[in-house]
Structures are given as structure tokens and as C-alpha cells.
Scaffold this active site. Structure first.
Site, short mmCIF file in Angstrom:
data_model
loop_
_atom_site.label_atom_id
_atom_site.label_comp_id
_atom_site.label_asym_id
_atom_site.label_seq_id
_atom_site.Cartn_x
_atom_site.Cartn_y
_atom_site.Cartn_z
N ASP A 37 8.20 -22.86 26.00
CA ASP A 37 8.24 -21.42 26.35
C ASP A 37 9.46 -20.72 25.78
OD1 ASP A 37 10.25 -22.46 27.87
OD2 ASP A 37 9.38 -21.96 29.82
N LYS A 194 35.86 6.96 8.50
CA LYS A 194 34.41 6.72 8.62
C LYS A 194 33.89 7.35 9.90
CE LYS A 194 32.30 2.62 10.04
NZ LYS A 194 32.00 1.18 9.89
N ASP A 221 37.19 -6.07 5.48
CA ASP A 221 36.45 -5.75 6.70
C ASP A 221 36.22 -7.04 7.49
OD1 ASP A 221 35.30 -4.06 8.50
OD2 ASP A 221 33.68 -3.37 7.20
N GLY A 228 26.23 -1.39 4.13
CA GLY A 228 26.29 0.07 4.05
C GLY A 228 27.70 0.63 4.09
N THR A 229 28.55 0.07 4.94
CA THR A 229 29.92 0.58 5.09
C THR A 229 30.67 0.45 3.77
OG1 THR A 229 29.96 -0.06 7.41
CG2 THR A 229 32.11 0.18 6.34
C1 R5P Z 1 32.10 -1.87 12.01
O1 R5P Z 1 32.95 -1.06 12.42
C2 R5P Z 1 32.46 -3.16 11.37
O2 R5P Z 1 33.84 -3.35 11.31
C3 R5P Z 1 31.86 -3.30 9.99
O3 R5P Z 1 32.42 -2.32 9.15
C4 R5P Z 1 30.36 -3.10 10.04
O4 R5P Z 1 29.79 -3.92 11.02
C5 R5P Z 1 29.72 -3.43 8.71
O5 R5P Z 1 28.35 -3.25 8.85
P1 R5P Z 1 27.47 -2.84 7.62
O6 R5P Z 1 27.71 -3.88 6.55
O7 R5P Z 1 26.06 -2.88 8.15
O8 R5P Z 1 27.88 -1.48 7.19
#
Ligand code: R5P
Length: 302
Positions: A37, A194, A221, A228-229
């Protein structure tokens, strides 16, 4: 009481076994399966009672399953009176660290408090999204977050001169990460503004700060999820003739994120193996010597 055993849970990206080998201590695996399950069963394959244990787990993929495994392991280790430290190489649910829209849970608080309720003694994370919020959730339980800036810096300085580099924080939340990496590299850093739409999740940037970037931009990061960021910033940098490399602790690279970044002009991606799967086109830097050093400094190994 010094560290006597390491327990690697199913999400452990092979770090537990390497730590144990290096330290000359026993590594214990677990057996886990899913019932028909969908419920998770877990059994630690040796008796551990009244010992000092380090549990290693990553929470991706699949976040919910990896969390349940961790809670189950904590329950049994705690019931057998062990002193348990947990190393979470990738902490999931960390980005929902506040109530952005009324009615939302603070997911990070919810998962950290669930772990705490199962009696962990110390929590260690690698590059958690918001370590201050983890601290707030975990209260008096010992917690520290390891930022791997120094190991990325060593690799980058093998390839670039400090004068060629500028570190770029893709949002205000990455400022501490960028400051640390820039100080290890001996170069400057800039922070891009951002804004994320709270409902659609759509991201938009203000690029003015990028005008002072030198020949090579190092975007740093914690997570690359969809890409996307970083893609928006990389496209802007490519249009101004700047080479872009990316440094991210957790390369989730969901779907076509890798292709998206390359298309946007990213030339190299550096990461560390904090999740069990790796990508052939990403350069992974060994994190184990760094972990041994940091866990030793924090007294987890003694
Ligand atoms: C968000 O503030 C995190 O620090 C990363 O910048 C974010 O999670 C990156 O996500 P993605 O690659 O989807 O833009």
C-alpha cells in the site's frame, strides 16, 4: 563518548560509508522496502544500544519518503538510548521558510520539529537554504550548517586567477554564500535583486549590479532546481560578453534544467554529491575530507 557507528539511510549519497572508512569505524546499513500500500518499512541491520551514532540521509528524491525513513530511524535509535547526530546532506522543504501567503504552513518548521520530536541530539546540514530559520525551528537542539565555499574556491583557483572572477549571488538570500565564496577566492561579489511572484512562482531580476562583473562570473546558489533563477542572469551576462560558471551545492537539475542553463550561456557547473544521483556534465567536488574536518571541529567525531 566518541562516535562509534555511522548509519546510512536509503537516501545517503554514499557519504556515510566513506566517512566510516576514513574514520575506521563501523558503517551500518538499513533494510527498507515499501509495503504493497506504499507505506515504508525500515530495519537497522545491527543492534545499536546506548552508543554515539551519526545518521546520514539526503532528502531527495523522493522528499516525503526520505523524511519518513529518517523519522523511523530516529524513533528506534532513540528508544535504544543512543545519542544521535544527523547529517542531512540535502535538506528538503527548506525553501518554504515562512508564510508567504495566508494559510500556508511553514514547511521547514514542520519537518524540523518532527525530527526534533524523535529525539535527535545534533543536526548538521550542508548548505541549508535558510540556516537561521532551521535554528529557529530546532530551538535548543545543537545545529550547524556547513557552507562548502572553501572547496569550490580551491577548484576554481586551480583554473582561474582571482582577478578574473566576480561572484554573483542570484538573490538576496544567497548573500552569505557569495560573501564566503568571494572571500575564499579573494575576489569581489555582487548581489542580484530577485522577486518571485508569490502565487505563480515566476521569477524576475534587476540586473544593474551585474555591470561591474569582471571576465568570469561565478553564480553561487544552494539549489538548482528548474534552472530558472540562474538562466535569466546567465543570458544577461552572455549578452555583455561575460563567461558564466555556476557553483551550486545541490544540483537537482529537474527535467531539462541542465539544457536550459547551457542554452542560457552557462559554461561550467560545479557541485558536490549531496543527492544520490549525479549528472555526467557537472563537475563534482569531493566533500568528504571537508566533512571530516568540519565534523571534527564541531566535536561530532570525538
Ligand atoms: C531559492 O531562493 C533558492 O535559493 C534557489 O535559487 C532556487 O531554489 C533555484 O530554483 P530554480 O533552479 O528552480 O530557479
Amino acid at each position: 563518548m566518541c562516535l562509534v557507528r555511522i548509519v546510512g539511510l536509503p537516501g545517503d549519497p554514499g557519504i556515510g560509508a566513506r566517512l566510516a572508512k576514513y574514520l575506521g569505524i563501523e558503517h551500518i546499513s538499513v533494510f527498507s522496502k515499501k509495503f504493497p500500500d506504499g507505506e515504508i518499512y525500515l530495519r537497522i541491520l545491527e543492534e545499536i544500544e546506548n552508543e554515539n551514532v551519526l545518521v546520514v540521509q539526503s532528502m531527495y528524491p523522493v522528499q516525503g519518503d526520505r523524511l519518513v525513513e529518517l523519522l523511523l530511524a530516529l524513533e528506534v535509535l532513540n528508544r535504544y538510548r543512543n545519542k544521535v547526530s544527523v547529517l542531512i546532506t540535502y535538506l528538503a522543504y527548506a525553501r518554504q521558510d515562512r508564510e508567504f501567503l495566508k494559510g500556508e504552513p511553514i514547511s521547514l518548521f514542520s519537518i524540523i520539529r518532527a525530527m526534533k520530536a524523535q529525539g535527535l541530539n545534533s543536526l548538521i546540514t550542508i548548505d541549508a537554504h535558510n540556516p537561521l530559520a532551521v535554528k529557529e525551528a530546532i530551538g535548543s537542539t545543537r545545529y550547524f550548517n556547513l557552507l562548502p565555499g572553501e572547496i569550490f574556491a580551491e577548484v576554481l583557483l586551480g583554473k582561474y586567477k582571482a582577478t578574473e572572477l566576480t561572484v554573483v549571488a542570484p538573490d538576496q538570500g544567497a548573500t552569505e554564500r557569495a560573501t564566503l565564496l568571494a572571500s575564499k577566492l579573494g575576489c569581489g561579489y555582487v548581489v542580484v535583486k530577485k522577486v518571485r511572484d508569490k502565487v505563480t512562482g515566476q521569477v524576475s531580476h534587476t540586473f544593474d549590479s551585474l555591470d561591474t562583473v569582471s571576465d568570469v562570473a561565478v553564480i553561487v546558489d544552494d539549489i538548482i532546481s528548474t534552472g530558472g533563477t540562474i538562466a535569466g542572469i546567465a543570458s544577461y551576462l552572455r549578452n555583455r560578453g561575460t563567461k558564466t560558471v555556476v557553483v551550486a551545492s545541490h544540483a537537482l537539475l529537474v527535467g531539462d534544467a541542465y539544457e536550459r542553463l547551457i542554452k542560457a550561456g552557462v559554461e561550467e557547473i560545479y557541485s558536490i554529491p549531496t543527492i544520490p544521483h549525479t549528472f555526467s556534465s557537472v563537475v563534482y567536488v569531493d566533500v568528504v575530507p571537508f566533512l571530516i574536518r568540519k565534523l571534527g571541529e564541531e566535536g561530532i567525531l570525538t
